[in-house]
Design a protein around this motif. Structure first.
Motif, PDB file in Angstrom:
ATOM      1  N   ALA A 108       0.828  -1.209   0.000  1.00 42.69           N
ATOM      2  CA  ALA A 108       0.000   0.000   0.000  1.00 42.69           C
ATOM      3  C   ALA A 108       0.864   1.260   0.000  1.00 42.69           C
ATOM      4  N   LEU A 109       1.957   1.223   0.768  1.00 39.87           N
ATOM      5  CA  LEU A 109       2.856   2.372   0.792  1.00 39.87           C
ATOM      6  C   LEU A 109       3.519   2.588  -0.569  1.00 39.87           C
ATOM      7  N   ALA A 110       3.852   1.469  -1.245  1.00 41.32           N
ATOM      8  CA  ALA A 110       4.438   1.576  -2.584  1.00 41.32           C
ATOM      9  C   ALA A 110       3.426   2.153  -3.576  1.00 41.32           C
ATOM     10  N   GLN A 111       2.159   1.720  -3.469  1.00 46.29           N
ATOM     11  CA  GLN A 111       1.107   2.266  -4.342  1.00 46.29           C
ATOM     12  C   GLN A 111       0.913   3.763  -4.098  1.00 46.29           C
ATOM     13  N   LEU A 112       0.982   4.172  -2.823  1.00 41.00           N
ATOM     14  CA  LEU A 112       0.842   5.589  -2.501  1.00 41.00           C
ATOM     15  C   LEU A 112       1.986   6.399  -3.097  1.00 41.00           C
ATOM     16  N   ALA A 113       3.195   5.888  -2.979  1.00 44.21           N
ATOM     17  CA  ALA A 113       4.347   6.597  -3.546  1.00 44.21           C
ATOM     18  C   ALA A 113       4.208   6.715  -5.068  1.00 44.21           C
ATOM     19  N   ALA A 114       3.748   5.629  -5.706  1.00 49.30           N
ATOM     20  CA  ALA A 114       3.573   5.659  -7.165  1.00 49.30           C
ATOM     21  C   ALA A 114       2.471   6.647  -7.560  1.00 49.30           C
ATOM     22  N   ALA A 115       1.377   6.680  -6.784  1.00 52.43           N
ATOM     23  CA  ALA A 115       0.285   7.607  -7.089  1.00 52.43           C
ATOM     24  C   ALA A 115       0.735   9.057  -6.957  1.00 52.43           C
ATOM     25  N   GLU A 116       1.529   9.351  -5.925  1.00 53.62           N
ATOM     26  CA  GLU A 116       2.045  10.707  -5.739  1.00 53.62           C
ATOM     27  C   GLU A 116       2.992  11.095  -6.865  1.00 53.62           C
ATOM     28  N   GLN A 117       3.799  10.141  -7.313  1.00 56.41           N
ATOM     29  CA  GLN A 117       4.718  10.417  -8.414  1.00 56.41           C
ATOM     30  C   GLN A 117       3.949  10.670  -9.720  1.00 56.41           C
ATOM     31  N   LYS A 118       2.916   9.867  -9.966  1.00 56.64           N
ATOM     32  CA  LYS A 118       2.109  10.040 -11.177  1.00 56.64           C
ATOM     33  C   LYS A 118       1.425  11.403 -11.179  1.00 56.64           C
ATOM     34  N   LEU A 119       0.881  11.800 -10.031  1.00 57.58           N
ATOM     35  CA  LEU A 119       0.215  13.098  -9.936  1.00 57.58           C
ATOM     36  C   LEU A 119       1.209  14.222 -10.209  1.00 57.58           C
ATOM     37  N   GLU A 120       2.387  14.099  -9.677  1.00 57.68           N
ATOM     38  CA  GLU A 120       3.410  15.125  -9.898  1.00 57.68           C
ATOM     39  C   GLU A 120       3.772  15.218 -11.384  1.00 57.68           C
ATOM     40  N   GLN A 121       3.890  14.074 -12.047  1.00 63.73           N
ATOM     41  CA  GLN A 121       4.226  14.072 -13.477  1.00 63.73           C
ATOM     42  C   GLN A 121       3.114  14.713 -14.306  1.00 63.73           C
ATOM     43  N   LEU A 122       1.855  14.422 -13.971  1.00 62.05           N
ATOM     44  CA  LEU A 122       0.726  15.008 -14.707  1.00 62.05           C
ATOM     45  C   LEU A 122       0.693  16.524 -14.531  1.00 62.05           C
ATOM     46  N   GLU A 123       0.935  16.980 -13.305  1.00 64.77           N
ATOM     47  CA  GLU A 123       0.931  18.420 -13.057  1.00 64.77           C
ATOM     48  C   GLU A 123       2.059  19.114 -13.797  1.00 64.77           C
ATOM     49  N   GLU A 124       3.231  18.491 -13.837  1.00 67.46           N
ATOM     50  CA  GLU A 124       4.355  19.073 -14.571  1.00 67.46           C
ATOM     51  C   GLU A 124       4.049  19.132 -16.072  1.00 67.46           C
TER      52      GLU A 124
END
Length: 635
Positions: free
Chosen positions: A609-625
């Motif tokens: 779950a922690l790995a999924q959260l880290a991946a979700a945060e990274q994906k959101l950051e990439q979309l915003e950039e």
């Protein structure tokens, strides 16, 4: 740059000398491991460095304004406050204010506005908001559950929280006393990684040889009140220590020989005494004083195992065995055969089912489904990590000999006091109640009791906890000589490598994977598999990129020249919905990982779950950039 310095430091507790005119400099950027036998005074030395203990004589100098933090061997009482508060309290009174402000804001519309205003004023007066950001940053970096009660966490997670508490002050010197005690291997490796990233100076005590080898840049040994310094790793230190002890033994033998000759000379007849050299007499007196002041090195434990007849060829046969506890699968559909002479290590996170499987094999628990057959002629000796075999109110001798004066060792009667001497207990210590013993001494008592029992099946659940390195190494030797069947639970990677020939790896949810070889063999296979998977994934990505690039290139040629292409404009139009979806995913995962009971559940699920959260945060950051990039192109 020297951070802490000891000059001719002396310290004794009664007749027991811990520091004998010790000199020591702790330099900036070092990772220093303090080693030595149990009872030599390693923890006391750390307390001298921090100022908690004042030496009897000598000088302790610390650099002005030195920031130190300490991770103690014992965990604090299980206080029922959020993890956030425990971490913030590392900052002292300012941390208490930051924690109180955080807790009050979490109440939302029910928050006490007057209290918030007072806290805000106090925090601002100490430039506290920058420290609040550091509390938030360390909690995020260590993946800690900020709103979960500290009391509800396992021992391993509590140690993570206490490490965050120590690191939040950004210490220049971090002192750790047995940080790996009772941690599982995954948590020990996580701790290694965190400490390697630490930019300050480390001084730590550990009996975990793999941990010391991977982390330390310098080793100091405390032995009979003296410090011996070694600039290098643990494996080269072992060679240095053996050579030092050999040289010491040789020098002592030569000295004793000269002393014996002088004693013989002084005892000559009347005529010799009349003509004796007075200077030689004075030298003899000095030699006697020197010999009397010599502290002999404590002997090595003499661990002997009592043998018995061999068991049958098949020791255990399991077929589709299942066992669950509180709706958590501990063993699921496990089938295997244990044969005479097998040496099996049980490896996995704390609470995953290792001790449960041992109890199933020993008959303490019964499988809920499936069949478990036990072989013939089994003589079992069981080392229990909870030490329930010991009576705290009885003496060491009474615990080992059940109140008798003699014990039988390999068919020979021995007085229990002499037998306990083999396990480094002098006669006066052998009469001490068990409740007064250290963790390492309690383990030695249990080993002394265990090895009186003739056995051909040895079951050991965490025997290495609190044992010093030399006792560990001797136990290794005895286990390697043992010709029966061994089942071993341990988080000591070096111990596993040296003793076992196969592993049962507990993966969570009752899954148990059988692996050949020791721990290092399994770890190398995992790394190779991960590298193969990564290479395959990279090849697939490159293939997809090549396939996607061709139509894009054709479209670019055909499209009329304009500021933002149709495809890019469409991507820009879709990005807000994609960002909203990514935010929803992240928020759901944050809610899941923020639940009060999240970290007390299955550790594999926690990590996933922690790995999924880290991946979700990274994906959101990439979309915003990407959205910002396209916005800039379109403007």
């Amino acid at each position: 740059m020297v951070l802490v310095s000891l000059k001719q430091a002396e310290l004794a507790f009664g007749d027991h000398v811990l520091l004998d005119k010790v000199d020591l400099d702790i330099q900036n950027g070092e990772r220093v491991c303090v080693v030595g036998r149990n009872g030599e005074g390693k923890s006391t030395l750390l307390k001298v460095l921090t100022g908690e203990v004042i030496p009897d004589d000598g000088v302790v100098q610390r650099r002005d304004l030195l920031k130190m933090a300490v991770l103690q061997q014992a965990l604090p009482a299980k206080v029922d406050i959020p993890v956030y508060d425990v971490v913030a309290q590392g900052l002292g009174q300012l941390g208490d204010d930051i924690a109180a402000y955080h807790d009050e804001t979490m109440k939302g519309e029910h928050a006490d506005l007057d209290l918030l205003e007072k806290l805000q004023t106090r925090i601002e007066s100490q430039d506290g908001w920058s420290w609040q950001q550091k509390v938030d940053a360390i909690i995020q970096r260590l993946n800690l559950p900020a709103e979960t009660s500290f009391a509800s966490l396992s021992g391993g997670w509590q140690r993570r929280v206490m490490l965050a508490r120590a690191l939040v002050v950004e210490p220049e010197l971090l002192i750790l006393d047995e940080p790996t005690n009772h941690m599982d291997i995954a948590t020990i490796q996580w701790l290694e990684d965190q400490l390697k990233q630490f930019q300050g100076t480390l001084v730590f005590i550990s009996h975990d040889r793999a941990f010391v080898q991977n982390l330390s840049t310098r080793i100091i040994e405390l032995d009979r009140g003296h410090l011996y310094n070694w600039q290098g790793d643990y494996l080269s230190f072992i060679e240095y220590r053996e050579k030092r002890l050999e040289d010491e033994a040789t020098q002592n033998a030569l000295f004793d020989k000269r002393l014996a000759e002088e004693e013989k000379w002084i005892r000559q007849g009347i005529k010799a005494r009349r003509t004796r050299n007075e200077g030689r007499v004075e030298r003899l007196k000095e030699m006697r004083k020197e010999r009397g002041a010599r502290r002999e090195r404590q002997g090595t434990a003499n661990i002997a195992m009592t043998s018995t007849d061999s068991s049958g060829k098949i020791v255990f046969e399991l077929d589709q065995v299942n066992y669950s506890w509180a709706d958590q699968a501990q063993v699921a559909d496990f089938s295997t055969i244990v044969q005479r002479g097998d040496r099996i290590g049980l490896v996995g996170p704390n609470g995953v089912g290792k001790s449960t499987l041992l109890k199933l094999l020993l008959g303490t628990l019964q499988p809920q489904t499936g069949t478990l057959k036990t072989g013939t002629k089994l003589e079992v000796a069981y080392f229990d990590q909870s030490r329930e075999m010991l009576d705290d109110n009885k003496s060491i001798a009474d615990n080992v000999a059940d109140g008798k004066d003699h014990v039988i060792v390999n068919g020979i009667s021995r007085h229990v006091i002499g037998y306990l001497g083999d396990f480094l207990f002098p006669p006066e210590r052998a009469r001490t109640p068990v409740r007064a013993l250290s963790g390492g001494e309690r383990n030695r008592v249990l080993l002394a009791k265990l090895f009186l029992k003739p056995c051909n099946l040895l079951v050991m659940d965490e025997p290495t906890n609190d044992l010093d390195v030399e006792t560990l190494e001797l136990l290794e030797e005895r286990l390697m000589e043992f010709d029966g069947t061994l089942l071993l639970v341990s988080h000591d990677r070096a111990f596993l490598d040296n003793v076992i020939t196969q592993m049962w790896v507990f993966e969570g949810e009752g899954r148990i994977d059988e692996q050949a070889g020791g721990y290092s063999d399994w770890e190398e296979r995992k790394k190779a598999q991960a590298a193969q998977f990564k290479a395959l994934e990279k090849a697939n990505q490159q293939k997809q990129q090549t396939q996607q690039a061709a139509p894009k290139a054709e479209a670019a040629k055909a499209a009329p020249a304009k500021k933002l292409s149709y495809k890019l404009q469409r991507e820009l139009d879709m990005l807000p919905d994609m960002i909203a979806e990514a935010e929803a995913t992240r928020d759901a995962l944050q809610q899941q990982t923020g639940a009060a009971d999240f970290y007390s559940g299955d550790q594999d699920k926690v990590q996933a779950a922690l790995a999924q959260l880290a991946a979700a945060e990274q994906k959101l950051e990439q979309l915003e950039e990407r959205w910002l990039e396209l916005e800039e192109m379109a403007s």
